[in-house]
Design an enzyme around this catalytic site. Structure first.
Site, PDB file in Angstrom:
ATOM      1  N   TYR A   1       9.281  71.606  26.630  1.00  0.00           N
ATOM      2  CA  TYR A   1       8.846  71.173  27.957  1.00  0.00           C
ATOM      3  C   TYR A   1       9.560  71.990  29.018  1.00  0.00           C
ATOM      4  CZ  TYR A   1      13.318  68.771  28.543  1.00  0.00           C
ATOM      5  OH  TYR A   1      14.660  68.497  28.669  1.00  0.00           O
TER       6      TYR A   1
ATOM      7  N   ARG B   1      10.796  68.565  22.309  1.00  0.00           N
ATOM      8  CA  ARG B   1      12.062  69.118  22.793  1.00  0.00           C
ATOM      9  C   ARG B   1      12.594  70.182  21.827  1.00  0.00           C
ATOM     10  NH1 ARG B   1      17.946  67.238  22.264  1.00  0.00           N
ATOM     11  NH2 ARG B   1      18.960  68.002  24.135  1.00  0.00           N
TER      12      ARG B   1
ATOM     13  N   LYS C   1      14.368  63.837  23.072  1.00  0.00           N
ATOM     14  CA  LYS C   1      14.856  63.829  24.447  1.00  0.00           C
ATOM     15  C   LYS C   1      15.550  62.500  24.720  1.00  0.00           C
ATOM     16  CE  LYS C   1      15.067  64.897  28.916  1.00  0.00           C
ATOM     17  NZ  LYS C   1      15.992  65.939  29.416  1.00  0.00           N
TER      18      LYS C   1
ATOM     19  N   LYS D   1      30.440  65.347  24.411  1.00  0.00           N
ATOM     20  CA  LYS D   1      29.253  66.131  24.774  1.00  0.00           C
ATOM     21  C   LYS D   1      29.692  67.567  25.022  1.00  0.00           C
ATOM     22  CE  LYS D   1      24.953  66.140  27.263  1.00  0.00           C
ATOM     23  NZ  LYS D   1      24.823  67.574  26.995  1.00  0.00           N
TER      24      LYS D   1
ATOM     25  N   GLU E   1      25.810  72.635  18.410  1.00  0.00           N
ATOM     26  CA  GLU E   1      26.001  73.196  19.744  1.00  0.00           C
ATOM     27  C   GLU E   1      26.645  74.570  19.563  1.00  0.00           C
ATOM     28  OE1 GLU E   1      25.778  72.011  24.064  1.00  0.00           O
ATOM     29  OE2 GLU E   1      25.037  71.138  22.198  1.00  0.00           O
TER      30      GLU E   1
ATOM     31  N   LYS F   1      23.427  59.553  27.656  1.00  0.00           N
ATOM     32  CA  LYS F   1      24.506  60.459  28.069  1.00  0.00           C
ATOM     33  C   LYS F   1      25.303  59.866  29.228  1.00  0.00           C
ATOM     34  CE  LYS F   1      21.358  63.649  28.754  1.00  0.00           C
ATOM     35  NZ  LYS F   1      20.679  64.916  29.129  1.00  0.00           N
TER      36      LYS F   1
ATOM     37  N   ASP G   1      18.654  65.583  37.039  1.00  0.00           N
ATOM     38  CA  ASP G   1      18.899  64.343  36.307  1.00  0.00           C
ATOM     39  C   ASP G   1      20.346  63.900  36.462  1.00  0.00           C
ATOM     40  OD1 ASP G   1      19.805  66.502  34.870  1.00  0.00           O
ATOM     41  OD2 ASP G   1      19.202  65.722  32.910  1.00  0.00           O
TER      42      ASP G   1
END
Length: 374
Positions: free
Chosen positions: A37, A54, A75, A99, A159, A240, A272
């Site tokens: 997206y 995603r 997502k 994170k 990650e 999150k 966001d």
């Protein structure tokens, strides 16, 4: 699998600025289709299987999906960013994970070779650098284990962080950090405890914290030198929490007072974070949404105009194509899009490049689009 694929294809019919797919051919000659997206609103995410759009990747045989080759996380959102994460019972949080501040890379099996893809590509710089780590002799046990998982139908999501891949936080070495392992067909996650029991995976696993304070959200927001945390609920869902320190650096809190910076924050995908920060400030929240709505309406129109014009006239000679492009752009009152339409004729090979050009042109002309009242 077929229903999921059909739902994702249906999403891409509505608006290319929201959901889209791209096809690519690997070194082995296999064709893969990645669904992703650009920008989407809360109502868009409510559509069937939209949350899976995603980076999920299918191996293709023509227009027929053969298998789900890679399944990144669905997502998920910041706490209080939208109704998905409002009114959450925080007593249902099971644990939290660090994170990490890098780029998501996910495994897939290409023939008999285990490789990484990024959110939108099998050939991105991040995917290729992550592949380089995997091919290093020091990580051969990990490579073998990830191949076993892929052969059994699982995706390992990592990650990728590096000094050259800096977002906000500075990492001193290039490495991959295991976030989770997901079953391709069902989308179910292997539990953190089960991953931790695996001696090969454990050294790469993201750090977990148990919640030992009722004020953990406040403490997370006040933390420095960290992006934040991913909270894992008892039902397996996620949300999150980002530190105010990180948000202020990433999305620049001062952008609320500067229309150009606010539009730039939206284009960079950081609005966001701002909305989560200002969830209790009605005026600021509505201002962010007003600027978002303005930009997304523009993007819808601009992207349709550019691609539609190109698709209709791409078979014509350059002079005729240019005349048609000029007429379309001028007729729409968007003369600045003429150059982008011409770039397509000259060989732009991806929607990502078109999006980048549209974004840059929007920022050059942002004053025309400031919402009334701001």
């Amino acid at each position: 699998m077929q229903e999921l694929f059909n739902n994702l294809m249906e999403l891409c019919k509505d608006s290319q600025r929201k959901f889209f797919y791209s096809d690519d051919v690997s070194a082995s000659g296999r064709t893969y289709r990645i669904f992703s997206y650009n920008y989407a609103s809360y109502s868009d995410w409510l559509l069937p299987d939209a949350l899976e759009c995603r980076g999920i990747m299918f191996e293709m045989d023509g227009e027929k999906p053969v298998r789900i080759a890679s399944r990144p996380m669905e997502k998920f959102f910041n706490l209080n960013e939208n109704p998905f994460t409002m009114n959450i019972d925080l007593n249902d949080v099971d644990y939290i994970l660090t994170k990490e501040d890098g780029s998501l890379v996910s495994t897939y099996l290409d023939g008999d070779e285990i490789l990484f893809k990024s959110k939108g590509s099998i050939k991105s710089e991040q995917a290729l650098m992550a592949n380089g780590i995997l091919m290093n002799i020091n990580h051969h046990r990990l490579r073998d284990r990830l191949k076993e998982l892929a052969e059994d139908g699982f995706t390992a999501n990592f990650e990728f962080v590096a000094p050259t891949n800096r977002i906000v936080l500075a990492y001193q070495e290039m490495k991959i950090i295991l976030l989770n392992v997901r079953e391709n067909e069902t989308g179910e996650y292997i539990s953190y405890d089960d991953i931790y029991k695996d001696a090969t995976l454990r050294p790469y696993l993201v750090e977990r914290y148990e919640i030992d304070s009722p004020k953990w959200i406040e403490e997370a927001k006040n933390a420095e030198n960290i992006e934040g945390y991913v909270a894992v609920m008892k039902d397996g869902s996620h949300f999150k929490i980002k530190s105010d320190w990180y948000v202020s650096l990433h999305s620049t809190k001062s952008s609320l007072d500067n229309p150009e910076k606010l539009f730039k924050t939206i284009i960079d995908g950081a609005s966001d974070d701002l909305k989560a920060m200002y969830a209790d400030d009605e005026y600021s929240y509505r201002k962010i949404e007003a600027f978002e709505t303005t930009y997304l309406k523009y993007l819808d129109r601009a992207l349709f105009l550019v691609l539609d014009c190109h698709n209709k006239h791409c078979g014509k000679d350059r002079k005729t194509y240019a005349m048609e492009a000029q007429g379309v752009a001028k007729g729409a009152g968007m003369d600045h899009l003429f150059g982008i339409i011409m770039s397509l004729y000259q060989g732009y090979d991806s929607q990502e490049k078109v999006m980048c050009e549209i974004e840059q042109n929007f920022l050059k002309n942002y004053k025309k689009f400031i919402p009334e009242g701001y």
